[in-house]
Design a protein around this motif. Structure first.
Motif: not given
Length: 140
Positions: A38, A42-43, A46, A70, A80
């Motif tokens: 995950q 996400q990296y 981005e 990352k 978050d």
């Protein structure tokens, strides 16, 4: 037969315990692998935003921040913030204002008034209107 039964029962319990520990370790390893996957996804998302110009910052800065995020996520130090933390941060923006202005600022941060703009456009403009009655002019 009764003298060996307690020993074999203990051996069975030990085997069951070891098997349970093995399953827990395997499960945590799978969870860690899923977490890494995950983080990598996400990296990559981005980086794609950095490369195609849809991020809100320059490409070099964007790529540097994506890499830093990352690394922080892999260390477990990337969090978050919850809605309570975001709310607290918004209210802190009003703390440096004089009290007369702080009230209106807090109204804006709580969703009062109107908001226009975006980060991409350079900021979000929030506006409230406060009517302050003037003093009547001296009659002559």
């Amino acid at each position: 037969m009764t003298s060996t039964q307690p020993v074999s029962s203990i051996r069975n319990i030990a085997c069951i315990g070891l098997a349970a520990c093995g399953l827990l370790l395997a499960g945590s390893s799978l969870a860690a692998d899923k977490g890494r996957a995950q983080i990598e996804a996400q990296y990559q998302a981005e980086r794609a935003a950095c490369n195609n110009g849809t991020s809100n910052e320059g490409k070099a800065t964007c790529l540097r921040e994506a890499g830093a995020a990352k690394e922080a996520a892999l260390r477990g130090s990337l969090t978050d913030p919850g809605s309570a933390q975001l709310k607290e941060n918004a209210m802190k923006r009003c703390e440096g204002l004089p009290q007369i202005n702080r009230v209106d600022c807090e109204k804006r941060m709580n969703g009062g008034g109107i908001a226009d703009g975006s980060v991409r456009e350079g900021g979000i403009f929030r506006e409230t209107v406060t009517i302050i009655p003037g003093k009547p002019a001296d009659s002559q």
